[in-house]
Design a protein around this motif. Structure first.
Motif, mmCIF file in Angstrom:
data_model
loop_
_atom_site.group_PDB
_atom_site.id
_atom_site.type_symbol
_atom_site.label_atom_id
_atom_site.label_comp_id
_atom_site.label_asym_id
_atom_site.label_seq_id
_atom_site.Cartn_x
_atom_site.Cartn_y
_atom_site.Cartn_z
ATOM 1 N N HIS A 1 6.124 25.218 52.487
ATOM 2 C CA HIS A 1 5.251 26.386 52.560
ATOM 3 C C HIS A 1 3.812 25.893 52.500
ATOM 4 C CE1 HIS A 1 3.811 30.389 52.229
ATOM 5 N NE2 HIS A 1 3.506 30.336 50.962
ATOM 6 N N ILE A 2 3.076 26.052 53.595
ATOM 7 C CA ILE A 2 1.697 25.576 53.655
ATOM 8 C C ILE A 2 0.763 26.676 53.195
ATOM 9 C CG2 ILE A 2 -0.070 24.498 55.085
ATOM 10 C CD1 ILE A 2 2.538 22.901 54.854
ATOM 11 N N HIS B 1 -0.311 20.559 58.270
ATOM 12 C CA HIS B 1 -0.975 21.644 58.973
ATOM 13 C C HIS B 1 -0.144 22.904 58.843
ATOM 14 C CE1 HIS B 1 -3.771 18.765 60.711
ATOM 15 N NE2 HIS B 1 -2.735 17.997 60.970
ATOM 16 N N ILE B 2 -0.767 24.048 59.077
ATOM 17 C CA ILE B 2 -0.063 25.309 58.963
ATOM 18 C C ILE B 2 1.150 25.339 59.873
ATOM 19 C CG2 ILE B 2 -1.405 26.545 60.706
ATOM 20 C CD1 ILE B 2 -0.426 27.952 57.290
ATOM 21 N N SER B 3 1.076 24.637 60.999
ATOM 22 C CA SER B 3 2.187 24.606 61.945
ATOM 23 C C SER B 3 3.399 23.838 61.428
ATOM 24 C CB SER B 3 1.739 23.991 63.271
ATOM 25 O OG SER B 3 1.280 22.669 63.055
ATOM 26 N N ASP B 4 3.249 23.140 60.313
ATOM 27 C CA ASP B 4 4.378 22.412 59.718
ATOM 28 C C ASP B 4 5.264 23.318 58.864
ATOM 29 O OD1 ASP B 4 2.193 19.592 59.173
ATOM 30 O OD2 ASP B 4 3.635 19.909 60.818
ATOM 31 N N GLY C 1 3.365 12.894 63.112
ATOM 32 C CA GLY C 1 2.752 12.415 61.886
ATOM 33 C C GLY C 1 3.655 12.285 60.673
ATOM 34 N N PHE C 2 4.903 12.707 60.772
ATOM 35 C CA PHE C 2 5.837 12.521 59.658
ATOM 36 C C PHE C 2 6.389 11.087 59.676
ATOM 37 C CE2 PHE C 2 6.470 16.546 57.577
ATOM 38 C CZ PHE C 2 6.063 17.495 58.509
ATOM 39 N N GLU D 1 -3.809 20.337 54.787
ATOM 40 C CA GLU D 1 -4.488 19.038 54.825
ATOM 41 C C GLU D 1 -4.162 18.164 53.610
ATOM 42 O OE1 GLU D 1 -8.644 19.328 55.684
ATOM 43 O OE2 GLU D 1 -8.353 20.593 57.442
ATOM 44 N N ALA D 2 -3.308 18.618 52.716
ATOM 45 C CA ALA D 2 -2.871 17.793 51.591
ATOM 46 C C ALA D 2 -1.644 16.989 52.002
ATOM 47 C CB ALA D 2 -2.546 18.674 50.396
ATOM 48 N N PRO D 3 -1.344 15.902 51.280
ATOM 49 C CA PRO D 3 -0.132 15.133 51.580
ATOM 50 C C PRO D 3 1.100 15.818 50.998
ATOM 51 C CG PRO D 3 -1.281 14.159 49.741
ATOM 52 C CD PRO D 3 -2.140 15.286 50.228
#
Lengths: 114, 112
Positions: A111-112, A82-85, A62-63, A16-18
């Motif tokens: 790395h999320i 998100h973790i999926s990124d 969203g990118f 959830e961070a940028p």
């Protein structure tokens, strides 16, 4: 000749961070610019591209990336990851004069962190 | 539309052997490009085929050769394999003059 430099080999960021993944290119001719994403054990998927027109381009997940000709940059950003990124992201260029050889950067591993 | 398909998915060979990798382009595409992606690196262009001819080639030795068939599918052949040839080999297809290349899932080649 063209070249692409991705300044960070790995970028850890909390969920959830940028995030911003940096990309600079070098070319004596006009180029098209791309960001590709590679999820673990998969091939490459086109995330977004800049061909002409508005310098800010967006993807469906969203990118966004902004083409800056004066700084020869095409940084990739997302306001909330998100973790999926979790994936490897490759910046790439191709000459506009029908040269179909894509030149890739070395990639940035996103790395999320939970 | 099946997209770009590649076979096999994985392959293990020993030094000195020869290997053939296969690629079927996305429907409607007539141009096939091959890339080598070594571990931890970005993909590097090997060559591109259009109208059954090699149109452009990157900095790879003659041990790397290819072929394109009338149905636009393509093969990548590597002779006299070296340990350094271990990599993910990606095939990409496009339409002539198009700006976007669509990538397959790749073939992971391991040379022992």
């Amino acid at each position: 000749a063209q070249s692409v430099t991705q300044l960070d080999s790995q970028v850890p960021v909390f969920e959830e961070a940028p995030v911003e993944l940096r990309c600079n290119y070098s070319s004596s001719v006009s180029v098209y610019l791309f960001w590709y994403v590679q999820y673990p054990n998969q091939g490459l998927q086109l995330l977004l591209k800049y061909l002409s027109g508005s310098t800010l381009v967006e993807s469906i997940n969203g990118f966004e990336a902004e083409f800056n000709k004066s700084q020869t940059s095409f940084h990739l950003r997302k306001p909330s990851v998100h973790i999926s990124d979790t994936a490897e992201y490759f910046c790439a260029v191709i000459k506009q004069d029908r040269d179909d050889k894509i030149i890739f950067g070395k990639g940035t591993r996103l790395h999320i962190l939970p | 539309d099946a997209g770009v398909t590649q076979s096999p998915t994985h392959l293990i060979k020993t030094r000195g052997q020869q290997v053939t990798l296969r690629c079927s382009p996305k429907s409607g595409h007539d141009t096939v490009s091959w890339y080598q992606q070594a571990l931890g690196q970005g993909p590097q262009f090997i060559f591109q085929y259009y109208e059954e001819e090699e149109r452009q080639r990157g900095n790879f030795p003659d041990r790397f050769s290819g072929h394109q068939f009338p149905n636009y599918s393509s093969e990548l052949n590597v002779n006299a394999l070296l340990l350094g040839d271990s990599a993910l080999y990606l095939c990409a297809s496009s339409s002539d003059g198009g700006t976007e290349q669509f990538f397959g899932p790749g073939t992971r080649l391991t040379v022992l």
